[in-house]
Design an enzyme around this catalytic site. Structure first.
Site: not given
Ligand code: F6P
Length: 547
Positions: A212, A268, A512
């Site tokens: 994303e 998080r 995913k």
């Molecule tokens: O939703 C899963 C996750 O891995 C979260 O733990 C994390 O905060 C988010 O995706 C974004 O991940 P990244 O910072 O690696 O893009």
């Protein structure tokens, strides 16, 4: 490792729960006029009142024994000292090091990580000040007026929740926007009014692999280059926050524009790192430091206060009590402060991604109910939407009420109305009103007997619904830092008691992986025949309109 259910305190709590279920909180309040004093604690930034839970002194004693038997204090030491307690990923859990305001070294693999943390903070300071003072300019020499943070989950929710909560502290020298959704509507709406010459993008992704975020970042780059007609403009308009420097540079971000992150910081729990860059740009670096200081104060409280007076420990034990022993399945987060309007979304990720698991850290199935689903909304809006359910449904939903003594935006007459509702709701949820009282009230109003018989059962509120009240003195960077850190440690303690590895998130991987495969199928038009009939039917329907 012992199964928690075989611990002496666990067995006692199971029996004790049977006894407590027959009690009513309003009776407990009548029996003990000092209940509030007994079950509340005051910390510098806020008061925590947990007296409106279905607990007695014995309940708390048993819960504190449980915490002792689960070695919470030893686990706390392990976390703060950098042991690899994220066992499934073999990582230390040291987000607390990001806000360590003391000089005490924090050693990891023979190295004091304070040094890296200080360097990263210095880089954030220099950069955020340059942007705020108009010294960082875009490709045409104009000052940056807008910053767009591209990231999702922990790379979005923390900074966005904080910047919105502390909006009143911003001098608006730069406007900060957030793009998290891969639905093109969001980025299109954010970019439409902006001038590419004056926009800075922060691509926030710990892994720098999240589809994303990568998709949104590519769109942002195209948008910029189509305006500047020059690839080299990227260096002035794109920075990244990531622990994956290789991917970030391959993506086209200049190495000096990459802010470090480390594998010992979970997504998080990362707003204290350079993931908090939009906070520093929006509010100023000093405010960002105040946020860290507020969190550090709670780290100190968590480390140095006996369990029985330890706010995060108490919140964690109450959650275990309400969910595991009394059977609640969800928990509401209800802020009575407009600035905290994103708090429930933030805590939803913090608690559910951390502890929404059903296998213990040893890989065994967990036999007992663990954590609730977290949801919520601004309390006042909720009162006119779902509080009906909180008061009268058959499901008991424990709730955290969070409000402030002082409003950051005082408007005459408003705050009192807000807070009157705040106090009234926790009272109503606790006390309820029984049928005899309902009938007496209706009679006093001169209602007919027929009407009373018909309506009385509908007006009964059973009460006995648990709430915690967190009453902040005022929302500020420091008090908000403390509030967030308190919830972080609550989640940690919950995980220890329930034997959950709180710092991995394997449950997000399956979806995913499947999404990546399906995206390839959609692009190539070669739809796998191995899908179930529902997924095949949905893809066919979608394709019949998009072809
Ligand atoms: O939703 C899963 C996750 O891995 C979260 O733990 C994390 O905060 C988010 O995706 C974004 O991940 P990244 O910072 O690696 O893009």
């Amino acid at each position: 490792m012992h199964d928690r259910t075989s611990l002496p305190s666990w067995k006692k709590l199971e029996n004790h729960a049977l006894d407590m279920k027959s009690q009513h909180m309003s009776e407990l309040f009548k029996q003990n006029p000092k209940r509030f004093e007994q079950f509340s604690i005051q910390l510098a930034p806020f008061l925590l009142d947990y007296s409106k839970n279905l607990i007695s002194a014995s309940t708390m004693e048993l819960l504190f024994n449980l915490a002792k038997e689960c070695d919470v204090e030893a686990w706390r030491e392990k976390m703060f000292s950098g042991e690899r307690i994220n066992s499934t990923e073999d990582r230390a859990v040291l987000h607390t090091a990001l806000r360590n305001r003391s000089e005490t070294p924090i050693m990891l693999d023979g190295k004091d990580i304070n040094i890296d943390v200080r360097l990263a903070l210095d880089k954030m300071k220099t950069f955020s000040e340059k942007v705020r003072q108009g010294l960082w300019s875009g490709y045409s020499g104009k000052r940056i007026t807008d910053v767009v943070n591209i990231g999702v989950g922990g790379s979005n929710l923390g900074p966005q929740m904080v910047t919105e909560a502390l909006d009143q502290y911003s001098d608006n020298s730069v406007n900060v926007h957030y793009v998290s959704n891969v639905d093109g509507t969001q980025i299109a709406n954010v970019l439409r009014p902006l001038n590419p010459e004056k926009v800075l993008f922060i691509v926030s992704s710990k892994t720098f692999t999240t589809t994303e975020t990568m998709t949104n970042a590519r769109t942002a780059m195209k948008w910029l280059v189509s305006s500047s007609f020059d690839q080299s403009a990227i260096a002035q308009h794109f920075v990244a926050v990531s622990s994956n420097k290789k991917n970030a540079t391959e993506f086209g971000i200049a190495e000096e524009n990459i802010f470090d992150m480390w594998d010992w910081v979970g997504g998080r729990f990362s707003l204290w790192s350079a993931i908090g860059l939009p906070i520093a740009i929006d509010l100023g670096f000093e405010r960002f430091i105040e946020l860290l200081e507020g969190a550090h104060e709670i780290d100190q409280h968590f480390c140095n206060t006996p369990l029985a007076e330890n706010a995060p420990v108490i919140l964690a034990l109450l959650s275990v009590w309400n969910c595991t022993f009394l059977g609640a399945q969800s928990q509401a987060i209800l802020p009575y402060d407009q600035s905290l309007h994103m708090l429930s979304a933030y805590l939803q990720q913090a608690e559910m991604e951390s502890n929404g698991k059903s296998v213990s850290w040893d890989g065994d199935s967990i036999s007992y109910p663990t954590v609730p689903s977290i949801w919520g909304e601004l309390g006042i809006n909720g009162q006119h939407a779902f509080y009906q359910y909180l008061h009268q449904s058959n499901n008991v939903v424990p709730a955290d009420f969070i409000g402030s003594v002082e409003s950051v935006t005082p408007v005459q007459g408003h705050h009192e109305t807000l807070m009157a509702n705040f106090f009234a709701q926790t009272q109503a949820l606790m006390q309820g009103v029984d049928e005899a009282q309902v009938r007496a009230d209706l009679k006093a109003k001169g209602r007919t007997q027929d009407y009373i018989d018909k309506v009385a059962p509908h007006k009964v509120h059973k009460g006995n619904r648990p709430t915690n009240t967190i009453l902040m003195k005022r929302i500020s960077p420091r008090s908000l830092g403390s509030l967030i850190a308190m919830y972080e440690h609550k989640i940690f303690v919950q995980g220890i008691i329930l034997q959950i590895c709180s710092f991995d998130q394997w449950g997000v991987e399956l979806g995913k992986g499947l999404a990546n495969n399906i995206q390839e199928e959609l692009s190539s038009g070669n739809i796998s025949e191995l899908h179930d009939s529902s997924t095949t039917g949905l893809i066919n329907f979608y394709q019949s309109y998009t072809k």
